[in-house]
Scaffold this motif. Sequence first.
Motif, short mmCIF file in Angstrom:
data_model
loop_
_atom_site.label_atom_id
_atom_site.label_comp_id
_atom_site.label_asym_id
_atom_site.label_seq_id
_atom_site.Cartn_x
_atom_site.Cartn_y
_atom_site.Cartn_z
N GLU A 126 36.17 47.95 43.55
CA GLU A 126 35.15 48.64 44.33
C GLU A 126 35.79 49.41 45.50
O GLU A 126 36.88 49.06 45.95
CB GLU A 126 34.15 47.63 44.87
CG GLU A 126 33.49 46.79 43.79
CD GLU A 126 32.56 47.60 42.89
OE1 GLU A 126 31.78 48.41 43.42
OE2 GLU A 126 32.64 47.43 41.67
N PRO A 127 35.12 50.44 46.01
CA PRO A 127 35.70 51.25 47.10
C PRO A 127 36.04 50.44 48.34
O PRO A 127 36.99 50.79 49.06
CB PRO A 127 34.61 52.29 47.38
CG PRO A 127 33.80 52.37 46.14
CD PRO A 127 33.83 50.99 45.54
N TRP A 128 35.30 49.38 48.61
CA TRP A 128 35.54 48.57 49.81
C TRP A 128 36.65 47.54 49.61
O TRP A 128 37.01 46.83 50.56
CB TRP A 128 34.25 47.87 50.25
CG TRP A 128 33.43 47.33 49.12
CD1 TRP A 128 32.43 47.96 48.43
CD2 TRP A 128 33.55 46.03 48.51
NE1 TRP A 128 31.93 47.15 47.45
CE2 TRP A 128 32.59 45.96 47.47
CE3 TRP A 128 34.37 44.92 48.76
CZ2 TRP A 128 32.43 44.83 46.68
CZ3 TRP A 128 34.22 43.79 47.96
CH2 TRP A 128 33.25 43.76 46.93
N MET A 129 37.19 47.45 48.42
CA MET A 129 38.26 46.49 48.15
C MET A 129 39.62 47.09 48.54
O MET A 129 40.42 47.47 47.69
CB MET A 129 38.26 46.08 46.68
CG MET A 129 37.12 45.18 46.28
SD MET A 129 37.24 44.74 44.51
CE MET A 129 35.91 43.56 44.35
N THR A 130 39.84 47.19 49.84
CA THR A 130 41.11 47.70 50.34
C THR A 130 41.69 46.70 51.33
O THR A 130 40.98 46.26 52.23
CB THR A 130 40.94 49.07 51.02
OG1 THR A 130 39.94 48.97 52.04
CG2 THR A 130 40.51 50.13 50.02
N PRO A 131 42.96 46.28 51.16
CA PRO A 131 43.87 46.75 50.10
C PRO A 131 43.47 46.22 48.73
O PRO A 131 42.87 45.15 48.62
CB PRO A 131 45.22 46.15 50.54
CG PRO A 131 44.84 44.91 51.30
CD PRO A 131 43.58 45.26 52.03
N THR A 218 42.26 38.75 52.84
CA THR A 218 41.99 39.95 52.05
C THR A 218 40.51 40.08 51.73
O THR A 218 39.89 41.14 51.94
CB THR A 218 42.80 39.91 50.74
OG1 THR A 218 44.20 39.98 51.05
CG2 THR A 218 42.44 41.08 49.83
N VAL A 219 39.91 39.00 51.24
CA VAL A 219 38.50 39.05 50.86
C VAL A 219 37.61 39.19 52.10
O VAL A 219 36.60 39.90 52.07
CB VAL A 219 38.12 37.83 50.01
CG1 VAL A 219 36.63 37.83 49.68
CG2 VAL A 219 38.94 37.80 48.73
#
Length: 231
Positions: A126-131, A218-219
């Motif tokens: 998903e777009p918000w999964m950065t990094p 990360t999450v």
Amino acid sequence: MTRIAILETGAPPPALAAAHGDYPAMFRELLGEGFDFQTFDVQAGEWPDAAAFDAAIITGSSAGVYETDGWIADLLDWIRAAKGRTKLVGVCFGHQAMAQALGGRVEKSERGWGVGLHRYQVVSAEPWMTPAASAVAIPASHQDQVVEKPADARVILRSDFTPFAGLAWGEDAISMQPHPEFTPAFATALTAGRHDRIDPALVARAVDSLKAADDRATVGGWIRAFVTAPA
């Protein structure tokens, strides 16, 4: 400042809450500064106006979404009414409640208890999964599972033990079975305290697994990015 409603659906055992904080405190710690948090005790009938908040987080609970307590039915109604009016984030019981409310099905799993550090494959980046990450290791503590996902939800996290470990609806609702808000110390104490309900051998393996590195940061960053992204 981003306004976040925390729907508190349960509480840790009192001794653990005294040492580690309640579930809203864990989410405040996970997400960090820059938010205006307000907690609502939904078991006591406290409900936020969804449109007054940028996002709402639905916490974990020892309850099952299929139980007959009135507040659970009210929560499912609230989720249906809130969808599209604010961003929604569900964790563990919150994940199950969102799935149940929006057309899925939750059961006490025949796989038994999921405890310890579990690793999940990222199915949909998903777009918000950065990094970005191809997999994440996060503490888990559950018996119930989503066994049928809502038709309009896409799977974002999965494992062999939990095939529907993470779900997303459009761009404004996400949920996950594991607990990124649980520190290893809290998850260890919670699991160890359930030796009378869980096979002691499983408890021992779960406690040992929690000594390994995890991806909570990360999450947590992913959730922070999701709730702060422009609507």
